[in-house]
Design a protein around this motif. Sequence first.
Motif, PDB file in Angstrom:
ATOM      1  N   MET A 142      42.346  25.939  46.954  1.00 58.70           N
ATOM      2  CA  MET A 142      42.613  27.101  46.105  1.00 58.70           C
ATOM      3  C   MET A 142      43.651  27.966  46.809  1.00 58.70           C
ATOM      4  O   MET A 142      43.457  28.326  47.973  1.00 58.70           O
ATOM      5  CB  MET A 142      41.341  27.955  45.896  1.00 58.70           C
ATOM      6  CG  MET A 142      40.179  27.219  45.290  1.00 58.70           C
ATOM      7  SD  MET A 142      40.481  26.841  43.564  1.00 58.70           S
ATOM      8  CE  MET A 142      39.192  25.594  43.329  1.00 58.70           C
ATOM      9  N   PRO A 143      44.753  28.298  46.121  1.00 58.37           N
ATOM     10  CA  PRO A 143      45.800  29.086  46.772  1.00 58.37           C
ATOM     11  C   PRO A 143      45.341  30.528  47.027  1.00 58.37           C
ATOM     12  O   PRO A 143      44.368  30.991  46.440  1.00 58.37           O
ATOM     13  CB  PRO A 143      46.938  29.063  45.745  1.00 58.37           C
ATOM     14  CG  PRO A 143      46.274  28.821  44.436  1.00 58.37           C
ATOM     15  CD  PRO A 143      45.051  28.007  44.720  1.00 58.37           C
ATOM     16  N   PRO A 144      46.062  31.261  47.896  1.00 63.24           N
ATOM     17  CA  PRO A 144      45.689  32.646  48.159  1.00 63.24           C
ATOM     18  C   PRO A 144      45.905  33.529  46.917  1.00 63.24           C
ATOM     19  O   PRO A 144      46.741  33.170  46.094  1.00 63.24           O
ATOM     20  CB  PRO A 144      46.629  33.056  49.288  1.00 63.24           C
ATOM     21  CG  PRO A 144      47.683  32.013  49.380  1.00 63.24           C
ATOM     22  CD  PRO A 144      47.237  30.824  48.639  1.00 63.24           C
ATOM     23  N   GLU A 145      45.251  34.680  46.762  1.00 60.33           N
ATOM     24  CA  GLU A 145      44.116  35.059  47.564  1.00 60.33           C
ATOM     25  C   GLU A 145      42.863  34.482  46.948  1.00 60.33           C
ATOM     26  O   GLU A 145      42.631  34.636  45.754  1.00 60.33           O
ATOM     27  CB  GLU A 145      43.996  36.588  47.606  1.00 60.33           C
ATOM     28  CG  GLU A 145      44.985  37.260  48.502  1.00 60.33           C
ATOM     29  CD  GLU A 145      44.502  38.698  48.813  1.00 60.33           C
ATOM     30  OE1 GLU A 145      43.331  39.037  48.581  1.00 60.33           O
ATOM     31  OE2 GLU A 145      45.330  39.458  49.297  1.00 60.33           O
ATOM     32  N   ASP A 146      42.069  33.862  47.775  1.00 58.26           N
ATOM     33  CA  ASP A 146      40.826  33.284  47.292  1.00 58.26           C
ATOM     34  C   ASP A 146      39.907  33.102  48.497  1.00 58.26           C
ATOM     35  O   ASP A 146      40.382  32.779  49.582  1.00 58.26           O
ATOM     36  CB  ASP A 146      41.116  31.932  46.612  1.00 58.26           C
ATOM     37  CG  ASP A 146      40.083  31.571  45.546  1.00 58.26           C
ATOM     38  OD1 ASP A 146      38.910  31.953  45.720  1.00 58.26           O
ATOM     39  OD2 ASP A 146      40.444  30.883  44.579  1.00 58.26           O
ATOM     40  N   LYS A 147      38.625  33.312  48.316  1.00 56.88           N
ATOM     41  CA  LYS A 147      37.668  33.129  49.424  1.00 56.88           C
ATOM     42  C   LYS A 147      36.265  32.963  48.868  1.00 56.88           C
ATOM     43  O   LYS A 147      36.087  32.791  47.662  1.00 56.88           O
ATOM     44  CB  LYS A 147      37.760  34.274  50.430  1.00 56.88           C
ATOM     45  CG  LYS A 147      37.713  35.671  49.816  1.00 56.88           C
ATOM     46  CD  LYS A 147      37.439  36.778  50.804  1.00 56.88           C
ATOM     47  CE  LYS A 147      38.482  37.077  51.810  1.00 56.88           C
ATOM     48  NZ  LYS A 147      38.167  38.289  52.615  1.00 56.88           N
ATOM     49  N   ASN A 148      35.271  32.996  49.749  1.00 56.27           N
ATOM     50  CA  ASN A 148      33.857  32.901  49.339  1.00 56.27           C
ATOM     51  C   ASN A 148      33.586  31.656  48.494  1.00 56.27           C
ATOM     52  O   ASN A 148      32.974  31.734  47.426  1.00 56.27           O
ATOM     53  CB  ASN A 148      33.432  34.153  48.559  1.00 56.27           C
ATOM     54  CG  ASN A 148      33.546  35.410  49.390  1.00 56.27           C
ATOM     55  OD1 ASN A 148      33.197  35.408  50.562  1.00 56.27           O
ATOM     56  ND2 ASN A 148      34.071  36.469  48.801  1.00 56.27           N
ATOM     57  N   ALA A 149      34.021  30.487  48.971  1.00 57.37           N
ATOM     58  CA  ALA A 149      33.825  29.247  48.221  1.00 57.37           C
ATOM     59  C   ALA A 149      32.522  28.573  48.624  1.00 57.37           C
ATOM     60  O   ALA A 149      32.176  28.501  49.808  1.00 57.37           O
ATOM     61  CB  ALA A 149      34.992  28.302  48.465  1.00 57.37           C
ATOM     62  N   SER A 150      31.807  28.087  47.617  1.00 53.30           N
ATOM     63  CA  SER A 150      30.489  27.495  47.833  1.00 53.30           C
ATOM     64  C   SER A 150      30.302  26.356  46.834  1.00 53.30           C
ATOM     65  O   SER A 150      30.452  26.550  45.629  1.00 53.30           O
ATOM     66  CB  SER A 150      29.458  28.609  47.595  1.00 53.30           C
ATOM     67  OG  SER A 150      28.282  28.374  48.288  1.00 53.30           O
ATOM     68  N   LEU A 151      29.962  25.179  47.357  1.00 48.50           N
ATOM     69  CA  LEU A 151      29.911  23.971  46.525  1.00 48.50           C
ATOM     70  C   LEU A 151      28.474  23.626  46.153  1.00 48.50           C
ATOM     71  O   LEU A 151      27.583  23.663  47.010  1.00 48.50           O
ATOM     72  CB  LEU A 151      30.516  22.813  47.331  1.00 48.50           C
ATOM     73  CG  LEU A 151      30.568  21.441  46.654  1.00 48.50           C
ATOM     74  CD1 LEU A 151      31.700  21.403  45.628  1.00 48.50           C
ATOM     75  CD2 LEU A 151      30.761  20.338  47.708  1.00 48.50           C
ATOM     76  N   PRO A 166      38.738  34.069  43.368  1.00 47.37           N
ATOM     77  CA  PRO A 166      40.175  34.350  43.315  1.00 47.37           C
ATOM     78  C   PRO A 166      40.396  35.855  43.167  1.00 47.37           C
ATOM     79  O   PRO A 166      39.553  36.546  42.612  1.00 47.37           O
ATOM     80  CB  PRO A 166      40.647  33.605  42.061  1.00 47.37           C
ATOM     81  CG  PRO A 166      39.420  33.308  41.273  1.00 47.37           C
ATOM     82  CD  PRO A 166      38.229  33.431  42.158  1.00 47.37           C
ATOM     83  N   TYR A 167      41.494  36.321  43.683  1.00 44.88           N
ATOM     84  CA  TYR A 167      41.781  37.751  43.552  1.00 44.88           C
ATOM     85  C   TYR A 167      43.242  37.926  43.179  1.00 44.88           C
ATOM     86  O   TYR A 167      44.130  37.308  43.753  1.00 44.88           O
ATOM     87  CB  TYR A 167      41.512  38.480  44.872  1.00 44.88           C
ATOM     88  CG  TYR A 167      41.870  39.939  44.794  1.00 44.88           C
ATOM     89  CD1 TYR A 167      41.006  40.846  44.191  1.00 44.88           C
ATOM     90  CD2 TYR A 167      43.091  40.403  45.282  1.00 44.88           C
ATOM     91  CE1 TYR A 167      41.337  42.181  44.085  1.00 44.88           C
ATOM     92  CE2 TYR A 167      43.426  41.749  45.183  1.00 44.88           C
ATOM     93  CZ  TYR A 167      42.547  42.638  44.586  1.00 44.88           C
ATOM     94  OH  TYR A 167      42.886  43.953  44.478  1.00 44.88           O
ATOM     95  N   SER A 168      43.476  38.777  42.194  1.00 46.24           N
ATOM     96  CA  SER A 168      44.846  39.088  41.840  1.00 46.24           C
ATOM     97  C   SER A 168      44.949  40.578  41.589  1.00 46.24           C
ATOM     98  O   SER A 168      44.118  41.156  40.878  1.00 46.24           O
ATOM     99  CB  SER A 168      45.251  38.305  40.583  1.00 46.24           C
ATOM    100  OG  SER A 168      46.172  39.044  39.839  1.00 46.24           O
ATOM    101  N   ALA A 169      45.962  41.197  42.174  1.00 46.00           N
ATOM    102  CA  ALA A 169      46.159  42.635  41.990  1.00 46.00           C
ATOM    103  C   ALA A 169      46.398  42.937  40.511  1.00 46.00           C
ATOM    104  O   ALA A 169      46.093  44.028  40.031  1.00 46.00           O
ATOM    105  CB  ALA A 169      47.340  43.110  42.820  1.00 46.00           C
ATOM    106  N   HIS A 170      46.922  41.946  39.762  1.00 44.62           N
ATOM    107  CA  HIS A 170      47.209  42.185  38.338  1.00 44.62           C
ATOM    108  C   HIS A 170      45.930  42.243  37.522  1.00 44.62           C
ATOM    109  O   HIS A 170      45.783  43.066  36.630  1.00 44.62           O
ATOM    110  CB  HIS A 170      48.128  41.086  37.792  1.00 44.62           C
ATOM    111  CG  HIS A 170      49.408  41.003  38.532  1.00 44.62           C
ATOM    112  ND1 HIS A 170      50.372  41.977  38.460  1.00 44.62           N
ATOM    113  CD2 HIS A 170      49.870  40.084  39.411  1.00 44.62           C
ATOM    114  CE1 HIS A 170      51.383  41.661  39.251  1.00 44.62           C
ATOM    115  NE2 HIS A 170      51.105  40.514  39.835  1.00 44.62           N
ATOM    116  N   VAL A 171      45.016  41.322  37.842  1.00 44.85           N
ATOM    117  CA  VAL A 171      43.767  41.272  37.084  1.00 44.85           C
ATOM    118  C   VAL A 171      42.788  42.321  37.610  1.00 44.85           C
ATOM    119  O   VAL A 171      42.025  42.921  36.859  1.00 44.85           O
ATOM    120  CB  VAL A 171      43.124  39.862  37.195  1.00 44.85           C
ATOM    121  CG1 VAL A 171      41.834  39.796  36.402  1.00 44.85           C
ATOM    122  CG2 VAL A 171      44.107  38.818  36.711  1.00 44.85           C
ATOM    123  N   GLY A 172      42.860  42.598  38.929  1.00 45.64           N
ATOM    124  CA  GLY A 172      41.911  43.511  39.550  1.00 45.64           C
ATOM    125  C   GLY A 172      40.568  42.837  39.689  1.00 45.64           C
ATOM    126  O   GLY A 172      40.361  41.728  39.210  1.00 45.64           O
TER     127      GLY A 172
END
Length: 319
Positions: A142-151, A166-172
Amino acid sequence: MSTPLGTTSPHGELFRREPANPILTANDWPYQINTVFNPGATTHDGETVLLCRVEDRRGLSHLTVARSPDGVLGWRVDPKPLLADDPADQTSMWGVEDCRITYVAELETYVISYTAYGPSGPCVALATTDDFQSVEKLGVVMPPEDKNASLLPRRVGGDFILYHRPYSAHVGGADVWLSRSKDLRTWSSPEPVMASREGAWWDAARMGLGPAPIETEHGWLGVYHGVKQMAAGPLYRAGLVLFDIDNPAKVVRRSPQWVLGPAADYETHGDVPNVVFPTGLIHDAETGELRLYYGAGDSVIAVATATMSEVMDYLLQYG
Ligand code: BMA
């Protein structure tokens, strides 16, 4: 107002702190480090294995294995990292952080989902291991910004399921989403799963899924961290969620209250005060005990326990 109080914890919470806490600190390390926190957890060869986030004295993090016969005492810490920062790799030159571990029976291997950190921001990477002595990296998924992944530990509807943030400044917002894959390498576009609450709620500022969810008769049991932004800084606590067994994008229950929040000294003090960050969950099917491993104050590792039946009763009654 309904009052879903916890059971026997002195703080009215569902999970009870282990008296031996903190169970792992920088003093337990065989080499010089700054802090140790946010561990992935599983069992291997009859022992509890933690894959600990270790921050070195440059400020970069790596992941090192610690093993214990009972998951509380007698830890043996490996002399070197299992996964480390890579100065030659743009995606992990600033370190690797906050892993979750899932045993995938179909593949007869453990999958480690972790945050790789580099100049483009944090991103999600996967690796596999059979023995916690060597790893095979699957790379960034998963490209940046993304974290806290759990399978999830098995396929649902023919697909592996990865929760991530995922995090995007546009979506907030910083919420829980999921993606699907046939082969752990190529993943579908994220689908929304669970959003931060609003206003004064304990999980209103942002959130992320913690340990790999556990399959139960009522759904996939997950633990997540929720953040409230206080005047003094962010306050990180742990809550519970149940996802539908056949439709893991659907939340069927969610705890109104947090089930563990900073209260003990080692949680309210540290490099980042007031942090309880759950990343490991082990279910002992024989005793019914759930052991929740978490980073406290971004400085040490602690564990808290509850029983599966307490947790389920609570979620089914109040969630
Ligand atoms: C999050 C992550 C965690 C950390 C937490 C509290 O954003 O970076 O690694 O434990 O903040 O500082």
